[in-house]
Design an enzyme around this catalytic site. Structure first.
Site, PDB file in Angstrom:
ATOM      1  N   MET A  34       1.183 -43.193 -71.981  1.00 55.50           N
ATOM      2  CA  MET A  34       1.738 -44.219 -72.849  1.00 55.50           C
ATOM      3  C   MET A  34       3.137 -44.647 -72.410  1.00 55.50           C
ATOM      4  O   MET A  34       3.720 -45.564 -72.981  1.00 55.50           O
ATOM      5  CB  MET A  34       1.791 -43.703 -74.290  1.00 55.50           C
ATOM      6  CG  MET A  34       0.432 -43.309 -74.843  1.00 55.50           C
ATOM      7  SD  MET A  34       0.525 -42.560 -76.481  1.00 55.50           S
ATOM      8  CE  MET A  34       0.810 -44.009 -77.484  1.00 55.50           C
ATOM      9  N   LYS A  84       6.418 -31.090 -61.775  1.00 54.07           N
ATOM     10  CA  LYS A  84       7.731 -30.873 -62.387  1.00 54.07           C
ATOM     11  C   LYS A  84       8.576 -29.819 -61.671  1.00 54.07           C
ATOM     12  O   LYS A  84       9.799 -29.925 -61.632  1.00 54.07           O
ATOM     13  CB  LYS A  84       7.576 -30.499 -63.861  1.00 54.07           C
ATOM     14  CG  LYS A  84       7.168 -31.665 -64.755  1.00 54.07           C
ATOM     15  CD  LYS A  84       7.217 -31.270 -66.219  1.00 54.07           C
ATOM     16  CE  LYS A  84       6.968 -32.454 -67.124  1.00 54.07           C
ATOM     17  NZ  LYS A  84       7.118 -32.118 -68.555  1.00 54.07           N
ATOM     18  N   ASN A 105      11.724 -33.777 -65.174  1.00 57.80           N
ATOM     19  CA  ASN A 105      10.798 -34.817 -65.607  1.00 57.80           C
ATOM     20  C   ASN A 105      11.369 -36.219 -65.384  1.00 57.80           C
ATOM     21  O   ASN A 105      10.686 -37.207 -65.629  1.00 57.80           O
ATOM     22  CB  ASN A 105      10.386 -34.629 -67.073  1.00 57.80           C
ATOM     23  CG  ASN A 105      11.417 -35.163 -68.057  1.00 57.80           C
ATOM     24  OD1 ASN A 105      12.615 -35.191 -67.771  1.00 57.80           O
ATOM     25  ND2 ASN A 105      10.955 -35.579 -69.229  1.00 57.80           N
ATOM     26  N   ALA A 145       5.352 -21.255 -73.854  1.00 53.59           N
ATOM     27  CA  ALA A 145       6.317 -21.031 -72.772  1.00 53.59           C
ATOM     28  C   ALA A 145       6.040 -21.970 -71.599  1.00 53.59           C
ATOM     29  O   ALA A 145       6.467 -21.697 -70.483  1.00 53.59           O
ATOM     30  CB  ALA A 145       6.258 -19.575 -72.299  1.00 53.59           C
TER      31      ALA A 145
END
EC number: 1.1.1.25
Length: 304
Positions: A34, A84, A105, A145
């Site tokens: 999105m 990431k 990110n 986590a």
């Protein structure tokens, strides 16, 4: 949901030109995202000459993709799974939060110098601030986590949380949870602990003693939409915050349990999702994202 661009005076077409700045999103898979809808509508609303595109990039193509940010003079990119952590080796600098999370990110390109940031935790903290809740001095029980839980724990500690009690099963994320505890202890004044989620008595007591309970696992999301880690409303007290990072479905099983308990502050992950995007948006453009407008565009009844 279609990626519509509405702008101030209705639908916008032909807004790209020779001066348009390109921002990407590199992940695999990613076509469901999105983020293009959010960012492109925000650019249009503010009249900014940027465009945001998805690129399906896994670890095997990541180095070339990051090199392209420099080569094409892109303003930057978002990065999601599975990239990431892998992306860090190709960047020039990291923000303090990214160093602590060992994850990125958001990439910002400043004249060929690439800096990595993580805005997920910022999104969590800001979404609480939007509701008048300050993380500073709070005790939080946190389940998970992984990719959401780690930046939530780190940013909450950096922003002054008094104590964070992490609960997780002994899965492939356990080592990351242990690392999170060590890093937070070394870098902040926040007290932090890690307990196996199988210890249900400790879990129940921790929630009872907490100001905030945050579920940063995938429990509650499809195909686990009928599941919750807390099924007994008596575990909650009405003055606490119950926060589910899941935003589809809009009311998760956890949220239903909290509402049944009369909890005053029950939130899904929509605010976090928009606010983490807004933090990236500001890093690239220097402007504040029109978040109220974006929420209306993306999460009106027509777009549920």
């Amino acid at each position: 949901m279609a990626n519509k661009i509405t702008g101030v005076n209705g639908p916008i077409t032909g807004w790209l030109d020779g001066h348009t700045y390109l921002i990407g999103l590199m992940a695999y898979p990613i076509r469901h995202s999105m983020s293009p809808t959010m960012h492109n509508n925000a650019f249009a609303k503010l009249g900014l000459n940027y465009t945001y595109l998805c690129f399906e990039i896994g670890n095997d193509k990541l180095k070339g993709a990051v090199d392209a940010i420099r080569t094409l003079d892109m303003r930057g990119s978002n990065v999601s799974m599975p990239n990431k952590k892998e992306v860090i080796q190709y960047l020039d600098k990291l923000s303090p939060a990214s160093e602590m999370c060992d994850a990125v990110n958001t990439i910002v390109n400043d004249h060929g110098v690439l800096t990595g940031y993580t805005t997920d935790g910022i999104g969590f903290v800001q979404s609480l601030k939007d509701e008048g809740i300050d993380i500073k001095g709070k005790v939080m029980t946190l389940t998970g986590a992984g990719g959401a839980a780690t930046p939530i724990a780190v940013q909450s500690a950096l922003d002054g949380a008094k104590e964070i009690r992490i609960f997780n099963i002994k899965d492939d994320k356990w080592a990351q949870a242990e690392k999170n505890v060590k890093t937070i202890q070394e870098k902040t004044d926040c007290q932090v602990s890690l307990t196996e989620l199988t210890d249900q008595e400790a879990f129940k007591q921790s929630i009872a003693e907490s100001d905030i309970y945050c579920d940063a696992t995938s429990v509650g999301m499809k195909p686990l939409e009928d599941k919750t880690l807390v099924s007994d409303p008596s575990w909650f007290h009405e003055d606490m915050v119950v926060f589910d990072t899941v935003y589809a479905p809009r009311t998760t099983k956890l949220m239903q349990v909290a509402q049944k308990a009369g909890v005053k502050h029950v939130f899904d992950g929509i605010g976090m999702m928009i606010d983490q995007g807004a933090a990236s948006f500001k890093l690239w453009t220097g402007k504040e994202m029109p978040t109220d407008y974006i929420r209306e565009i993306m999460f009106s009844d027509d777009n549920k």
